[in-house]
Design an enzyme around this catalytic site. Structure first.
Site, PDB file in Angstrom:
ATOM      1  N   ARG A 295     -13.893  14.382  23.142  1.00  0.00           N
ATOM      2  CA  ARG A 295     -13.455  14.801  24.481  1.00  0.00           C
ATOM      3  C   ARG A 295     -13.585  13.683  25.506  1.00  0.00           C
ATOM      4  NH1 ARG A 295     -17.731  17.394  22.678  1.00  0.00           N
ATOM      5  NH2 ARG A 295     -19.762  17.268  23.722  1.00  0.00           N
TER       6      ARG A 295
ATOM      7  N   LYS B 205     -14.857  27.144  12.187  1.00  0.00           N
ATOM      8  CA  LYS B 205     -14.018  26.363  11.271  1.00  0.00           C
ATOM      9  C   LYS B 205     -14.396  26.652   9.818  1.00  0.00           C
ATOM     10  CE  LYS B 205     -13.262  22.344  14.297  1.00  0.00           C
ATOM     11  NZ  LYS B 205     -13.476  20.888  14.431  1.00  0.00           N
TER      12      LYS B 205
END
Length: 529
Positions: free
Chosen positions: A272, A499
């Site tokens: 990020r 995930k």
């Protein structure tokens, strides 16, 4: 000294100050101080920051600065810039700031100066983007590249997408802009809509994944590869149509991408915070390398301000301290990001990841569960007057008080100044209404309490340099709050569990699934047959 902020002397002083302020209205603060606007505002290079509409005093600011000092801020800030291993859970340095430093600087990781590698990557980005934009790099049939499709997700998508939109709007009429599509969602509609607007012989795909294992990105990349094979002459070498930004060279080569077309990512750059690396390659292709370098220069300018300005005159620090005050002492759990600039369309989404993925945690830097203070607020937002016709009703009269960051640009980006004047008038009116309220209406439902805190950040203009400053500003705000909350702002283990479970469900492994998930899985599986 305890790393728990609630155990620090200044924390208890701030609690007492908050108790005094809780019953006061913002209108009263202005009545008591004719100079409140000038006393609680800051002018820096390219920005004006007004925080006089926050429910805060200079005494509060002084004690928040003391809290920051007690938290070891200066040494922790220096440790980040110097390349110390501050991402303790993953054993990594945190050096997104090194990506915008001059080539004469020295920053060492494991004894090796990383700055030459950074500038080698920048030179490669420059040479490649120049070759594509000039037409020297061609597709397999000899056609020039006319469209870029950037495939990534999270930090590999949100930053480039934000800057792409912002620079496209602020571009000059004579700028050469290469059309660029961004694909992130694993939903097939996302990539299909991009492919429907492309011609295979003139399309270049930029695949961005540090591990080159991210399921969403790899699925979309495989679809793109199959589309090229279906739409180019049989047996065509599709390698001129693929670029990768990754640290997993072996996986990229196995995918079929030419090693010369691989750009680096480093483990000391978190996703990020990676916009400034080769993750920004699509921006060089779309707008030219010079624009990207200007973006870096703006971010570097904010880095220097963050490093050198006194705490009470330091823009990222002030924004961070105000956020901590609202979250921990006034018990306000949200923050609205309200940019009055269409060029910042994607800025709220970008900040949602930046702040909530960094500081949305209940385990502190020392591995202890946080039980006695709150961390990151929930961020949301929308551009300009669009938000006014969406959720501002709640901001004005809802049962929750939501602090707001208004962001405006002084110089119009179009030749329609009347639009710009109206836009900023709306922004000022909203801040005024939130603060002042309306206390003597004819009907009760027209009552506005006011006393809603907000800050206003004015940018001189919107260009690549200013945008670089703005993004770096919020990066450093996020880091500063992480220091006070005693967090590692650079890991994201909360993202991983979903995930892992999705991969099991994809393989029809429901051994760990609860009855609700099993029932939903059964319905979905039957519908897909």
């Amino acid at each position: 000294m305890s790393s728990n902020p609630t155990q620090k002397k200044s924390w208890n002083i701030l609690k007492a100050l908050a108790s005094d302020i809780q019953d006061k209205h913002l209108n009263d603060f202005f009545k008591a101080d004719n100079n409140r606007f000038s006393n609680l505002s800051l002018k820096t290079d390219g920005f004006f920051f007004d925080y006089s509409k926050q429910r805060i005093t200079q005494d509060v600011i002084s004690n928040l600065c003391a809290l920051l000092d007690e938290s070891g801020f200066t040494s922790k800030r220096n440790a980040m810039f110097n390349g110390d291993i501050i991402n303790n859970t993953e054993g990594r340095a945190v050096l997104h700031t090194a990506l915008r430093r001059p080539d004469s600087d020295v920053v060492k990781v494991n004894g090796e100066n990383i700055i030459p590698a950074v500038h080698n990557a920048l030179n490669k980005m420059k040479n490649f983007s120049n070759a594509v934009r000039s037409g020297d790099h061609k597709g397999v049939t000899g056609s020039a590249i006319k469209k870029i499709v950037s495939i990534g997700i999270g930090g590999s998508d949100l930053g480039p997408r934000l800057v792409s939109e912002a620079l496209h709007i602020s571009a000059q009429k004579n700028d050469q802009i290469l059309e660029t599509k961004f694909v992130s969602n694993i939903d097939g509609d996302d990539i299909q809509s991009a492919l429907d607007e492309c011609q295979a012989e003139e399309t270049l795909f930029v695949i961005i994944s540090k591990s080159f294992k991210t399921q969403e990105t790899l699925t979309n990349a495989l679809t793109a590869r199959q589309w090229l094979q279906n739409n180019l002459p049989d047996g065509s070498d599709i390698s001129p149509h693929f670029i990768a930004v990754s640290s997993n060279i072996e996986a990229v080569e196995n995918f079929g991408i030419n090693p010369d077309n691989i750009f680096p990512m480093w483990d000391w750059v978190n996703g990020r915070f990676s916009l400034w690396s080769a993750v920004g390659l699509s921006l060089c292709l779309q707008h030219g390398f010079d624009k990207f370098k200007t973006l870096l220069a703006g971010a570097y300018n904010m880095d220097q301000h963050f490093l050198k300005a006194p705490l009470n005159e330091n823009l990222p620090v002030l924004m961070a301290l105000i956020g901590v005050w609202n979250r921990n002492f006034l018990s306000l759990p949200q923050l609205a990001i309200l940019p009055y600039a269409q060029s910042l369309l994607h800025f709220p989404a970008y900040l949602q990841q930046l702040e909530m993925e960094s500081n949305g945690k209940t385990v502190d830097y020392d591995g202890q569960t946080i039980t006695d203070y709150k961390t990151c607020p929930v961020l949301f937002g929308e551009v300009g007057t669009n938000g006014q016709h969406s959720f501002y009703q709640l901001l004005h009269q809802g049962s929750e008080t939501v602090p707001c960051d208004f962001i405006g640009v002084l110089t119009p980006e179009t030749d329609l100044p009347h639009h710009h004047d109206l836009l900023l008038s709306h922004m000022l009116a909203q801040g005024q209404a939130m603060m002042q309220g309306q206390h003597e209406p004819n009907e009760s439902y027209r009552y506005f309490e006011g006393n809603k805190p907000s800050s206003t950040l004015l940018m001189d203009k919107m260009d690549a340099y200013s945008l670089g400053q703005l993004i770096a500003l919020y990066e450093h705000k996020t880091f500063t709050q992480g220091v006070i909350w005693n967090l590692n702002s650079f890991d994201q283990f909360g993202v991983e569990l979903g995930k892992e479970l999705s991969q099991k469900l994809e393989k029809q492994d429901l051994s760990d699934a609860d009855p609700s998930t099993k029932g939903l899985h059964s319905l979905i599986h039957k519908a897909s047959k």
